[in-house]
Design an enzyme around this catalytic site. Sequence first.
Site, PDB file in Angstrom:
ATOM      1  N   TRP A 242      86.698  63.087  68.718  1.00  0.00           N
ATOM      2  CA  TRP A 242      86.620  63.056  70.225  1.00  0.00           C
ATOM      3  C   TRP A 242      86.429  64.693  70.423  1.00  0.00           C
ATOM      4  O   TRP A 242      86.878  65.698  69.974  1.00  0.00           O
ATOM      5  CB  TRP A 242      87.961  62.723  70.725  1.00  0.00           C
ATOM      6  CG  TRP A 242      88.086  63.032  72.665  1.00  0.00           C
ATOM      7  CD1 TRP A 242      87.342  62.396  73.295  1.00  0.00           C
ATOM      8  CD2 TRP A 242      89.119  63.587  73.079  1.00  0.00           C
ATOM      9  NE1 TRP A 242      87.657  62.841  74.457  1.00  0.00           N
ATOM     10  CE2 TRP A 242      88.755  63.528  74.336  1.00  0.00           C
ATOM     11  CE3 TRP A 242      90.077  64.176  72.798  1.00  0.00           C
ATOM     12  CZ2 TRP A 242      89.534  64.042  75.269  1.00  0.00           C
ATOM     13  CZ3 TRP A 242      90.990  64.773  73.697  1.00  0.00           C
ATOM     14  CH2 TRP A 242      90.625  64.739  75.000  1.00  0.00           C
TER      15      TRP A 242
ATOM     16  N   ASP B   3      97.103  61.446  67.885  1.00  0.00           N
ATOM     17  CA  ASP B   3      96.598  60.991  69.484  1.00  0.00           C
ATOM     18  C   ASP B   3      96.573  59.612  69.704  1.00  0.00           C
ATOM     19  O   ASP B   3      95.687  58.871  68.936  1.00  0.00           O
ATOM     20  CB  ASP B   3      95.089  61.761  69.364  1.00  0.00           C
ATOM     21  CG  ASP B   3      94.503  61.562  70.813  1.00  0.00           C
ATOM     22  OD1 ASP B   3      94.856  61.189  71.785  1.00  0.00           O
ATOM     23  OD2 ASP B   3      93.448  62.446  70.963  1.00  0.00           O
TER      24      ASP B   3
ATOM     25  N   LYS C 140      93.847  54.737  79.735  1.00  0.00           N
ATOM     26  CA  LYS C 140      93.145  53.444  79.576  1.00  0.00           C
ATOM     27  C   LYS C 140      93.851  52.211  79.527  1.00  0.00           C
ATOM     28  O   LYS C 140      93.411  51.203  80.360  1.00  0.00           O
ATOM     29  CB  LYS C 140      92.587  53.671  78.001  1.00  0.00           C
ATOM     30  CG  LYS C 140      91.633  54.828  77.714  1.00  0.00           C
ATOM     31  CD  LYS C 140      90.311  54.854  78.403  1.00  0.00           C
ATOM     32  CE  LYS C 140      89.478  56.009  77.871  1.00  0.00           C
ATOM     33  NZ  LYS C 140      89.959  57.487  77.744  1.00  0.00           N
TER      34      LYS C 140
END
Length: 412
Positions: free
Chosen positions: A132, A214, A250
Site C-alpha cells: 500500500w 495492518d 471497508k
Amino acid sequence: MTKFESVTVGPAIEPFALSKAYQLDDSSHKVNLGAGVYRTEKGQPWVLPCVKKAEEMMAKDETLDHEYLPVLGYEPFCKLATKLLLGDCPKISEGKAFGIQGLSGTGSLRIALEFLVNCLGYKTVYVSTPSWENHKLVSKLAGMKHIRDYRYWNPKERGLDIDGMLEDIKEADPKSVIILHTCAHNPTGCDPTKEQWQLIAECLKEKELFPLFDSAYQGFATGDLDADAWAVRYFVNQGFELMCAQSFAKNFGLYNERVGNLTVVVNDVNTVEAVKSQLTILIRGMYSNPPSHGAKIVAMILNTESLRRDWYECIKIMSERIKDMRIKLRDKLERQNTPGEWNHITSQIGMFSFTGLNLRQVEHMIKKYHIYMFKSGRINMCGLNIENIDYVVQSFYNTILSIPSNTINKSI
C-alpha cells in the site's frame, strides 16, 4: 516576497488524483477501477443496513452527547475491536492485550510507528514490494530513518515470492520493524498460506524483528472473520509482542468516519501502564483525542446480537460479490482468448487484483477506453459489474494485442 516561495508542488496522491480524473471525464463508457471502496452491482456506495439501524437507535438515545472522548478513545469499542481481531485469546484476559482508538488504519499505523521510533528506539522498517503506497510515507513522517523493501510479488508467476521474502527477512537488520498485511494483501490480493506464515514467523523470531500488522479487511476479504485474522492470532500464540492497526472503513463501510483501533500485545502485564501512558502523550501531541460517532456505531453493532448477525450477512454479501466478479472476469478474459494467463484473478483474494498490466497498457486503458486503474495495474474488483464487465474485458483484449506485455514499460 513571500516566505512560502521555496515550497514546491508535491507529487499527486494517486488514488485521489485518479478519482478526480474519473469525475472530470465526460465519457459515457468510463469505468473507475481505482478507488479503494466497495460498490454495489449498480456501481453505487452501500450504507450497510446494520449501520443505518445503529444510527437510528443512536439518534433516539437522549443520553448521548458530544463530550470529548478520553485520549485513548472509546473503551467499549477498543475492547470489542481487540476481541474481534484476537478472538478468545488468553492475552486479553491476562491484561496483556489491549486496544486504543486511532484515526482508521492510517492513523493507527502512525501511532504505532511513532511509538516504536520514540519509545522503543526503532530506526528501520521493512515494507513489502509492492505495498500500500501509504506505508512508506507514514513510516517516513513517523521518523523511521531507514525504509527498506522485502520481496513479495513474483511478476512472472503472478503470485507470492515466498523464497525471496524469507531470504530478505533472514538478511534484515536486527531490531527492525516489519509491516505485514494480515489478509487480502494490498495491492496484490496475494496472501501467504498458513504454512508460509509459519515460516515467516520463524524467520522473524530468529532475527528478532517486530511485527506491525495492518488489518484493513477482516471479514471483508473472505467473509470469515476468524480466517482473516489467522495470521495475527498465530503470531500471538507463538509468543510475539506485536501491534496491529485495524481499519473499519471497508468491513463496516465507514470510510469517512475514520474508525480504527491499534491492538497492542505485550508479554509482561507490568509494562501495560507505561505503554499506555506514552501512547497517551503521543496522541495528545497529534490530535488530542479521536471522534466518537463511528466508534460508537461499530461498538453498538458488535455488542448487539441482532445487529452483529446483520453485519455478518453484510460482509458475506460484499465478499461474495467480489469473488463472483473475480470468477466472471477470469472466465470472460479466457473466453475472449485474451493473451496471457489469468488464473491469478481467482487465486487472489480481497478487493484488489494485481492484473499484470504494465504502465503503458494502463495508460492506454485510461486514455483510449476511459478505464481508470493504478499505474501498477491494480484494479478494484468492486468497480466491475454486470453492465461494464464486457466492455472492460474487450478493452483488456484490445490493449494487450496493441501493446504486448513484453513491451518496454515506459510512459507513452
